[in-house]
Scaffold this motif. Structure first.
Motif, PDB file in Angstrom:
ATOM      1  N   ILE A  84       0.856  -1.177   0.000  1.00 37.32           N
ATOM      2  CA  ILE A  84       0.000   0.000   0.000  1.00 37.32           C
ATOM      3  C   ILE A  84       0.898   1.235   0.000  1.00 37.32           C
ATOM      4  CG2 ILE A  84      -1.915  -1.133   1.176  1.00 37.32           C
ATOM      5  CD1 ILE A  84      -1.029   0.205   3.784  1.00 37.32           C
ATOM      6  N   GLY A  85       0.385   2.343  -0.546  1.00 44.84           N
ATOM      7  CA  GLY A  85       1.171   3.565  -0.585  1.00 44.84           C
ATOM      8  C   GLY A  85       2.210   3.538  -1.684  1.00 44.84           C
ATOM      9  N   ARG A  86       3.098   4.534  -1.663  1.00 46.13           N
ATOM     10  CA  ARG A  86       4.132   4.660  -2.679  1.00 46.13           C
ATOM     11  C   ARG A  86       5.336   5.415  -2.099  1.00 46.13           C
ATOM     12  NH1 ARG A  86      -0.129   7.926  -3.810  1.00 46.13           N
ATOM     13  NH2 ARG A  86       0.281  10.182  -3.816  1.00 46.13           N
ATOM     14  N   GLU A  87       6.480   5.120  -2.664  1.00 42.46           N
ATOM     15  CA  GLU A  87       7.741   5.765  -2.290  1.00 42.46           C
ATOM     16  C   GLU A  87       7.940   5.740  -0.774  1.00 42.46           C
ATOM     17  OE1 GLU A  87       7.466   9.579  -4.211  1.00 42.46           O
ATOM     18  OE2 GLU A  87       7.732   8.711  -6.207  1.00 42.46           O
ATOM     19  N   GLU A  88       8.188   6.900  -0.149  1.00 40.28           N
ATOM     20  CA  GLU A  88       8.451   6.883   1.296  1.00 40.28           C
ATOM     21  C   GLU A  88       7.205   6.573   2.106  1.00 40.28           C
ATOM     22  OE1 GLU A  88       7.196  11.108   0.456  1.00 40.28           O
ATOM     23  OE2 GLU A  88       8.490   9.626  -0.519  1.00 40.28           O
ATOM     24  N   ASN A 110       9.065  -7.851   6.043  1.00 36.62           N
ATOM     25  CA  ASN A 110       9.578  -7.163   4.854  1.00 36.62           C
ATOM     26  C   ASN A 110      10.486  -5.998   5.239  1.00 36.62           C
ATOM     27  OD1 ASN A 110       8.319  -8.604   2.586  1.00 36.62           O
ATOM     28  ND2 ASN A 110       6.416  -7.985   3.577  1.00 36.62           N
ATOM     29  N   SER A 111      11.448  -5.716   4.366  1.00 33.55           N
ATOM     30  CA  SER A 111      12.505  -4.756   4.698  1.00 33.55           C
ATOM     31  C   SER A 111      12.000  -3.333   4.870  1.00 33.55           C
ATOM     32  CB  SER A 111      13.582  -4.780   3.601  1.00 33.55           C
ATOM     33  OG  SER A 111      13.022  -4.435   2.339  1.00 33.55           O
ATOM     34  N   ASP A 112      10.847  -3.003   4.282  1.00 26.75           N
ATOM     35  CA  ASP A 112      10.356  -1.625   4.416  1.00 26.75           C
ATOM     36  C   ASP A 112       9.483  -1.418   5.649  1.00 26.75           C
ATOM     37  OD1 ASP A 112       8.254  -3.141   3.461  1.00 26.75           O
ATOM     38  OD2 ASP A 112       7.474  -1.563   2.147  1.00 26.75           O
ATOM     39  N   ILE A 113       9.292  -2.479   6.441  1.00 27.30           N
ATOM     40  CA  ILE A 113       8.500  -2.383   7.664  1.00 27.30           C
ATOM     41  C   ILE A 113       9.421  -2.381   8.875  1.00 27.30           C
ATOM     42  CG2 ILE A 113       6.688  -3.428   9.064  1.00 27.30           C
ATOM     43  CD1 ILE A 113       5.727  -2.317   6.375  1.00 27.30           C
ATOM     44  N   ARG A 114       9.310  -1.350   9.694  1.00 28.01           N
ATOM     45  CA  ARG A 114      10.152  -1.232  10.889  1.00 28.01           C
ATOM     46  C   ARG A 114       9.527  -1.940  12.079  1.00 28.01           C
ATOM     47  NH1 ARG A 114      11.978   4.701  12.070  1.00 28.01           N
ATOM     48  NH2 ARG A 114      13.217   4.209  10.222  1.00 28.01           N
ATOM     49  N   ARG A 115       8.210  -1.732  12.294  1.00 28.11           N
ATOM     50  CA  ARG A 115       7.553  -2.359  13.442  1.00 28.11           C
ATOM     51  C   ARG A 115       6.039  -2.324  13.257  1.00 28.11           C
ATOM     52  NH1 ARG A 115       8.055   1.984  18.411  1.00 28.11           N
ATOM     53  NH2 ARG A 115       7.404   3.850  17.271  1.00 28.11           N
ATOM     54  N   ILE A 116       5.367  -3.215  13.984  1.00 29.40           N
ATOM     55  CA  ILE A 116       3.909  -3.331  13.907  1.00 29.40           C
ATOM     56  C   ILE A 116       3.345  -3.571  15.306  1.00 29.40           C
ATOM     57  CG2 ILE A 116       3.901  -4.269  11.559  1.00 29.40           C
ATOM     58  CD1 ILE A 116       3.515  -7.061  12.772  1.00 29.40           C
ATOM     59  N   THR A 117       2.065  -3.234  15.465  1.00 28.68           N
ATOM     60  CA  THR A 117       1.405  -3.508  16.739  1.00 28.68           C
ATOM     61  C   THR A 117      -0.106  -3.487  16.539  1.00 28.68           C
ATOM     62  OG1 THR A 117       1.343  -2.920  19.096  1.00 28.68           O
ATOM     63  CG2 THR A 117       1.167  -1.119  17.526  1.00 28.68           C
ATOM     64  N   VAL A 118      -0.816  -4.016  17.517  1.00 29.63           N
ATOM     65  CA  VAL A 118      -2.273  -3.924  17.531  1.00 29.63           C
ATOM     66  C   VAL A 118      -2.666  -2.692  18.331  1.00 29.63           C
ATOM     67  CG1 VAL A 118      -4.429  -5.067  18.186  1.00 29.63           C
ATOM     68  CG2 VAL A 118      -2.481  -6.442  17.435  1.00 29.63           C
ATOM     69  N   ASN A 150       6.910   2.318   8.802  1.00 28.93           N
ATOM     70  CA  ASN A 150       7.829   1.836   7.777  1.00 28.93           C
ATOM     71  C   ASN A 150       9.246   2.347   8.022  1.00 28.93           C
ATOM     72  OD1 ASN A 150       7.869   4.488   6.857  1.00 28.93           O
ATOM     73  ND2 ASN A 150       6.893   4.051   4.896  1.00 28.93           N
ATOM     74  N   ASP A 151      10.161   1.988   7.138  1.00 33.06           N
ATOM     75  CA  ASP A 151      11.565   2.332   7.353  1.00 33.06           C
ATOM     76  C   ASP A 151      11.853   3.812   7.144  1.00 33.06           C
ATOM     77  OD1 ASP A 151      11.105   2.275   4.651  1.00 33.06           O
ATOM     78  OD2 ASP A 151      12.953   1.222   4.136  1.00 33.06           O
ATOM     79  N   SER A 152      10.869   4.561   6.641  1.00 30.29           N
ATOM     80  CA  SER A 152      11.025   6.005   6.494  1.00 30.29           C
ATOM     81  C   SER A 152      10.460   6.764   7.693  1.00 30.29           C
ATOM     82  CB  SER A 152      10.321   6.490   5.220  1.00 30.29           C
ATOM     83  OG  SER A 152      10.921   5.928   4.077  1.00 30.29           O
ATOM     84  N   GLY A 153       9.899   6.024   8.659  1.00 30.77           N
ATOM     85  CA  GLY A 153       9.336   6.659   9.850  1.00 30.77           C
ATOM     86  C   GLY A 153       7.912   7.134   9.680  1.00 30.77           C
ATOM     87  N   ASN A 154       7.258   6.714   8.594  1.00 30.28           N
ATOM     88  CA  ASN A 154       5.853   7.058   8.387  1.00 30.28           C
ATOM     89  C   ASN A 154       4.954   5.960   8.935  1.00 30.28           C
ATOM     90  OD1 ASN A 154       5.966   9.629   6.861  1.00 30.28           O
ATOM     91  ND2 ASN A 154       7.129   8.387   5.414  1.00 30.28           N
ATOM     92  N   ASN A 166      -0.460   8.229   6.907  1.00 32.04           N
ATOM     93  CA  ASN A 166      -0.180   9.633   7.210  1.00 32.04           C
ATOM     94  C   ASN A 166       1.133  10.043   6.557  1.00 32.04           C
ATOM     95  OD1 ASN A 166      -2.141  11.039   8.556  1.00 32.04           O
ATOM     96  ND2 ASN A 166      -1.308  10.717  10.583  1.00 32.04           N
ATOM     97  N   PRO A 167       1.184  11.203   5.912  1.00 32.87           N
ATOM     98  CA  PRO A 167       2.449  11.691   5.355  1.00 32.87           C
ATOM     99  C   PRO A 167       3.265  12.424   6.415  1.00 32.87           C
ATOM    100  CG  PRO A 167       0.701  13.226   4.842  1.00 32.87           C
ATOM    101  CD  PRO A 167       0.057  12.082   5.609  1.00 32.87           C
ATOM    102  N   ASP A 168       4.480  12.809   6.027  1.00 31.14           N
ATOM    103  CA  ASP A 168       5.319  13.677   6.868  1.00 31.14           C
ATOM    104  C   ASP A 168       5.544  13.126   8.263  1.00 31.14           C
ATOM    105  OD1 ASP A 168       5.305  15.428   4.703  1.00 31.14           O
ATOM    106  OD2 ASP A 168       3.559  16.509   5.451  1.00 31.14           O
ATOM    107  N   LYS A 169       5.539  11.802   8.407  1.00 34.12           N
ATOM    108  CA  LYS A 169       5.767  11.132   9.687  1.00 34.12           C
ATOM    109  C   LYS A 169       4.718  11.510  10.739  1.00 34.12           C
ATOM    110  CE  LYS A 169      10.720  10.732   8.788  1.00 34.12           C
ATOM    111  NZ  LYS A 169      12.088  10.971   9.259  1.00 34.12           N
ATOM    112  N   GLY A 170       3.546  11.880  10.286  1.00 32.64           N
ATOM    113  CA  GLY A 170       2.468  12.234  11.209  1.00 32.64           C
ATOM    114  C   GLY A 170       1.947  11.011  11.950  1.00 32.64           C
TER     115      GLY A 170
END
Length: 198
Positions: free
Chosen positions: A89-93, A114-122, A157-161, A190-194
């Motif tokens: 889902i989403g694109r780029e960062e 997956n490498s673009d996922i930093r962490r997950i939670t419920v 994700n790995d970009s902090g979003n 959310n964009p901009d790490k919101g």
């Protein structure tokens, strides 16, 4: 600091600026009539004051960004037995590659493999994505989580979003109840790490 991002005003901000704007127009009109009647009442400083207040509120009020104008949101149905269980889902960062596997006809597993996922939670005790005011405040510790229909997952994700995913429907052929393997979910990114999804 000025931003190009379009922010929505909070209700109090909106009504304050509308009130001052209307008051400015009314007092300007009264001032005009007073000039015609050659009244000596000092309308000019009052009108200038109201106009100045409206300008200052518009420029310096500490607006709270909600990121709603740049959010990415959608609803999808995905056969989690295809593409190795991955769905992007989403694109780029703002891209998130979600990895699902079967649990049963009532639950599904979500992983941060997956490498673009930093962490997950419920997101515990939350019924709607719009109730989440800070996605970073939840406890992130697991590489995998199990979700039921109605549950919401928060993903960084790995970009902090951040993205929030709500499970709407789960189908599974392995229990002999359904005739297909699918997960239906809605999501908001959310964009901009919101972190505020409210």
């Amino acid at each position: 600091m000025m931003h190009n991002t379009l922010y929505r005003l909070q209700k109090k901000q909106y009504f304050t600026l509308v009130f001052l704007g209307i008051l400015f127009v009314i007092t300007s009109f009264i001032w005009f009539l007073a000039e015609l009647s050659e009244s000596e009442f000092p309308f000019e400083p009052i009108v200038v004051l109201i106009g100045g207040l409206a300008t200052l509120f518009a420029v310096f009020w500490p607006f709270r960004p909600t990121y709603m104008d740049r959010r990415i949101s959608s609803k999808v149905t995905f056969d989690y037995t295809t593409n190795n269980g991955d769905f992007s889902i989403g694109r780029e960062e703002l891209s998130f590659t979600l990895h699902f596997t079967h649990a049963n006809h009532e639950n599904i597993h979500l992983y941060n493999y997956n490498s673009d996922i930093r962490r997950i939670t419920v997101a515990r005790d939350v019924g709607r994505i719009s109730e989440i005011k800070d996605a970073s405040a939840f406890h992130y510790s697991s590489d995998s989580i199990t979700l039921s229909e109605g549950d919401i997952a928060c993903v960084e994700n790995d970009s902090g979003n951040y993205a929030c995913i709500k499970i709407i429907d789960i189908k599974s052929t392995q229990d002999g109840i359904d005739n297909k393997n699918e997960v239906t979910f809605s999501y908001v990114i959310n964009p901009d790490k919101g972190t505020d999804f409210s």
